[in-house]
Scaffold this motif. Structure first.
Motif, PDB file in Angstrom:
ATOM      1  N   ARG A 229      21.346 -23.495  -0.393  1.00 28.27           N
ATOM      2  CA  ARG A 229      22.222 -22.388  -0.762  1.00 28.27           C
ATOM      3  C   ARG A 229      22.117 -21.351   0.357  1.00 28.27           C
ATOM      4  O   ARG A 229      21.196 -21.374   1.168  1.00 28.27           O
ATOM      5  N   GLY A 230      23.061 -20.400   0.350  1.00 27.64           N
ATOM      6  CA  GLY A 230      22.966 -19.305   1.309  1.00 27.64           C
ATOM      7  C   GLY A 230      23.290 -19.715   2.742  1.00 27.64           C
ATOM      8  O   GLY A 230      23.982 -20.701   2.981  1.00 27.64           O
ATOM      9  N   PHE A 231      22.762 -18.932   3.689  1.00 29.01           N
ATOM     10  CA  PHE A 231      23.142 -19.035   5.098  1.00 29.01           C
ATOM     11  C   PHE A 231      23.152 -20.471   5.629  1.00 29.01           C
ATOM     12  O   PHE A 231      22.229 -21.257   5.378  1.00 29.01           O
ATOM     13  N   CYS A 232      24.191 -20.760   6.404  1.00 30.99           N
ATOM     14  CA  CYS A 232      24.256 -21.998   7.178  1.00 30.99           C
ATOM     15  C   CYS A 232      24.001 -21.657   8.647  1.00 30.99           C
ATOM     16  O   CYS A 232      23.918 -20.486   9.037  1.00 30.99           O
ATOM     17  N   ALA A 233      23.923 -22.679   9.485  1.00 29.03           N
ATOM     18  CA  ALA A 233      23.594 -22.468  10.898  1.00 29.03           C
ATOM     19  C   ALA A 233      24.680 -21.678  11.628  1.00 29.03           C
ATOM     20  O   ALA A 233      24.381 -20.854  12.496  1.00 29.03           O
ATOM     21  N   GLY A 234      25.950 -21.912  11.281  1.00 25.44           N
ATOM     22  CA  GLY A 234      27.035 -21.198  11.945  1.00 25.44           C
ATOM     23  C   GLY A 234      27.029 -19.710  11.640  1.00 25.44           C
ATOM     24  O   GLY A 234      27.272 -18.874  12.517  1.00 25.44           O
ATOM     25  N   VAL A 235      26.750 -19.371  10.377  1.00 24.28           N
ATOM     26  CA  VAL A 235      26.660 -17.962   9.975  1.00 24.28           C
ATOM     27  C   VAL A 235      25.462 -17.298  10.641  1.00 24.28           C
ATOM     28  O   VAL A 235      25.556 -16.189  11.176  1.00 24.28           O
ATOM     29  N   ASP A 236      24.327 -17.981  10.621  1.00 24.14           N
ATOM     30  CA  ASP A 236      23.114 -17.444  11.236  1.00 24.14           C
ATOM     31  C   ASP A 236      23.345 -17.166  12.723  1.00 24.14           C
ATOM     32  O   ASP A 236      22.956 -16.116  13.244  1.00 24.14           O
ATOM     33  N   ARG A 237      23.993 -18.095  13.400  1.00 23.73           N
ATOM     34  CA  ARG A 237      24.283 -17.921  14.830  1.00 23.73           C
ATOM     35  C   ARG A 237      25.195 -16.721  15.067  1.00 23.73           C
ATOM     36  O   ARG A 237      24.960 -15.911  15.972  1.00 23.73           O
ATOM     37  N   ALA A 238      26.248 -16.587  14.251  1.00 21.69           N
ATOM     38  CA  ALA A 238      27.195 -15.487  14.427  1.00 21.69           C
ATOM     39  C   ALA A 238      26.512 -14.128  14.267  1.00 21.69           C
ATOM     40  O   ALA A 238      26.738 -13.200  15.054  1.00 21.69           O
ATOM     41  N   ILE A 239      25.670 -14.022  13.248  1.00 28.76           N
ATOM     42  CA  ILE A 239      24.956 -12.764  13.016  1.00 28.76           C
ATOM     43  C   ILE A 239      24.005 -12.476  14.179  1.00 28.76           C
ATOM     44  O   ILE A 239      23.922 -11.337  14.669  1.00 28.76           O
ATOM     45  N   GLN A 240      23.314 -13.520  14.647  1.00 30.94           N
ATOM     46  CA  GLN A 240      22.402 -13.337  15.784  1.00 30.94           C
ATOM     47  C   GLN A 240      23.141 -12.870  17.034  1.00 30.94           C
ATOM     48  O   GLN A 240      22.607 -12.083  17.825  1.00 30.94           O
ATOM     49  N   ILE A 241      24.358 -13.358  17.228  1.00 30.48           N
ATOM     50  CA  ILE A 241      25.130 -12.944  18.404  1.00 30.48           C
ATOM     51  C   ILE A 241      25.386 -11.434  18.380  1.00 30.48           C
ATOM     52  O   ILE A 241      25.222 -10.741  19.388  1.00 30.48           O
TER      53      ILE A 241
ATOM     54  N   ALA B 159      31.770 -15.961  18.670  1.00 31.95           N
ATOM     55  CA  ALA B 159      30.829 -16.410  17.647  1.00 31.95           C
ATOM     56  C   ALA B 159      31.424 -17.503  16.753  1.00 31.95           C
ATOM     57  O   ALA B 159      30.886 -17.800  15.684  1.00 31.95           O
ATOM     58  N   THR B 160      32.527 -18.121  17.188  1.00 34.28           N
ATOM     59  CA  THR B 160      33.116 -19.204  16.402  1.00 34.28           C
ATOM     60  C   THR B 160      32.075 -20.279  16.113  1.00 34.28           C
ATOM     61  O   THR B 160      31.364 -20.728  17.018  1.00 34.28           O
ATOM     62  N   CYS B 161      31.985 -20.696  14.854  1.00 29.34           N
ATOM     63  CA  CYS B 161      31.058 -21.764  14.490  1.00 29.34           C
ATOM     64  C   CYS B 161      31.383 -23.010  15.319  1.00 29.34           C
ATOM     65  O   CYS B 161      32.551 -23.406  15.423  1.00 29.34           O
ATOM     66  N   PRO B 162      30.378 -23.657  15.911  1.00 27.57           N
ATOM     67  CA  PRO B 162      30.650 -24.868  16.702  1.00 27.57           C
ATOM     68  C   PRO B 162      31.375 -25.964  15.934  1.00 27.57           C
ATOM     69  O   PRO B 162      32.108 -26.760  16.529  1.00 27.57           O
ATOM     70  N   LEU B 163      31.199 -26.010  14.610  1.00 26.76           N
ATOM     71  CA  LEU B 163      31.892 -27.034  13.831  1.00 26.76           C
ATOM     72  C   LEU B 163      33.371 -26.700  13.655  1.00 26.76           C
ATOM     73  O   LEU B 163      34.198 -27.602  13.491  1.00 26.76           O
ATOM     74  N   VAL B 164      33.707 -25.411  13.701  1.00 20.32           N
ATOM     75  CA  VAL B 164      35.120 -25.009  13.731  1.00 20.32           C
ATOM     76  C   VAL B 164      35.704 -25.312  15.111  1.00 20.32           C
ATOM     77  O   VAL B 164      36.825 -25.817  15.233  1.00 20.32           O
ATOM     78  N   SER B 165      34.937 -25.025  16.147  1.00 21.70           N
ATOM     79  CA  SER B 165      35.392 -25.327  17.514  1.00 21.70           C
ATOM     80  C   SER B 165      35.688 -26.819  17.671  1.00 21.70           C
ATOM     81  O   SER B 165      36.623 -27.213  18.383  1.00 21.70           O
TER      82      SER B 165
END
Length: 320
Positions: free
Chosen positions: A17-29, A102-108
């Protein structure tokens, strides 16, 4: 008379549940940009769909805007995790702005797939929800009108292609796995030669969270999902819970939105959170429930996610 004991309640937590890797990366950016370049750092649209995340970043010095013309040319600007049309970085480059994507790599990955299909001369269908930022971004990778949006099985049933032998589809990453499977089945039945994604477009995090909710919700009188009303993946979790057998299910931003009337006849309650909801919101909800009930808590033994995505090189090199 002594106070009556609090009613018993079985609380079941869905995992993951909660944060995924793409969200975590975007926030870190955004956080790393603030550390390196100081405030303000501008962010085009909400970095992720969660007001608590956005408010915290505002407190650190992030400024959220709708469009680039609201950004000064001499400050960094970050594009959200949902992805942007190609026109956005093109405008930033024309204004000589320093931008971080910060686009999620899976969206890219979906963007790249759509471009490859276009280069191969195929007519492209995008399974997704009209108006969602990810859909706008994906459709905006190619000239206007090239990508056709399919939202429902009826859309798939009624679509008339220019050439039935020369079709391809991609999907939004945060859709209902089951609903999308129905749409794909209709497309494949009508167009057996349609080109499929090389790998499932619906992201691992969306799939894992929906599967966890299915396992937990079957025996629940009530299911609560923490997430934004704007969040596609969070909305899908509520739908999945109801479909899996929960008697009722609700999407809430945080514990303050709980209607305790929902608990009137509830003996078993499930909890999950969308991919952009921080864990502290879940902890606060659990704590609030503990204040009112004699809780026995269990956690679903679901997938333990280990996926991580690298930050943009410009940030890691500057930090080094």
């Amino acid at each position: 008379m002594p106070d009556a004991p609090p009613p018993k309640l079985a609380l079941k937590l869905a995992t993951p549940r909660g944060f995924c890797a793409g969200v975590d990366r975007a926030i870190q950016i955004v956080e790393r940009a603030l550390d390196l370049y100081g405030a303000p750092v501008y962010v085009r649209h909400e970095i992720v769909h969660n007001k608590h995340v956005v408010d915290r970043l505002k407190g650190l010095g992030a400024v959220f805007v709708k469009e680039l013309d609201q950004c000064p040319p001499d400050r960094p600007v970050v594009f959200s995790a949902h992805g942007v049309p190609k026109s956005v970085p093109a405008e930033a480059q024309s204004r000589q702005m320093f931008f971080l994507d910060a686009t999620c790599p899976l969206v890219s990955k979906v963007h790249v797939e759509a471009e490859r299909h276009h280069e191969a001369g195929r007519e492209i269908l995008l399974i997704g929800h009209a108006g969602h930022p990810e859909v706008i971004g994906t459709m905006g990778q190619l000239p206007e009108g090239v990508v056709k949006l399919i939202e429902t099985v009826d859309d798939a049933r009624n679509f008339q292609p220019a050439d039935p032998q020369n079709l391809a589809f991609v999907t939004q990453t945060t859709l209902s796995v089951d609903d999308t499977a129905d749409i794909v089945a209709e497309l494949k039945a009508r167009f057996p030669d349609i080109s499929l994604p090389h790998k499932e477009d619906i992201c691992y995090a969306t799939t894992n969270r929906q599967e966890a909710v299915k396992r937990v919700a079957e025996d629940c009188d009530l299911f609560l999902v923490i997430g934004s009303k704007k969040s596609s993946n969070s909305q899908r979790l509520v739908e999945v819970a109801l479909r899996a057998g929960a008697r009722s299910a609700h999407l809430i931003d945080d514990a303050s939105e709980v209607d305790w009337g929902w608990f009137a006849d509830a003996r078993t309650v499930g909890v999950s959170a969308g991919a952009s909801a921080p864990e502290n919101l879940i902890e606060a909800l659990i704590s609030t429930i503990h204040e009112r009930f004699d809780v026995s808590m269990s956690e679903d033994n679901g997938v333990r996610e280990t996926v991580t995505f690298k930050l943009p090189r410009v940030l890691t090199e500057a930090s080094a």
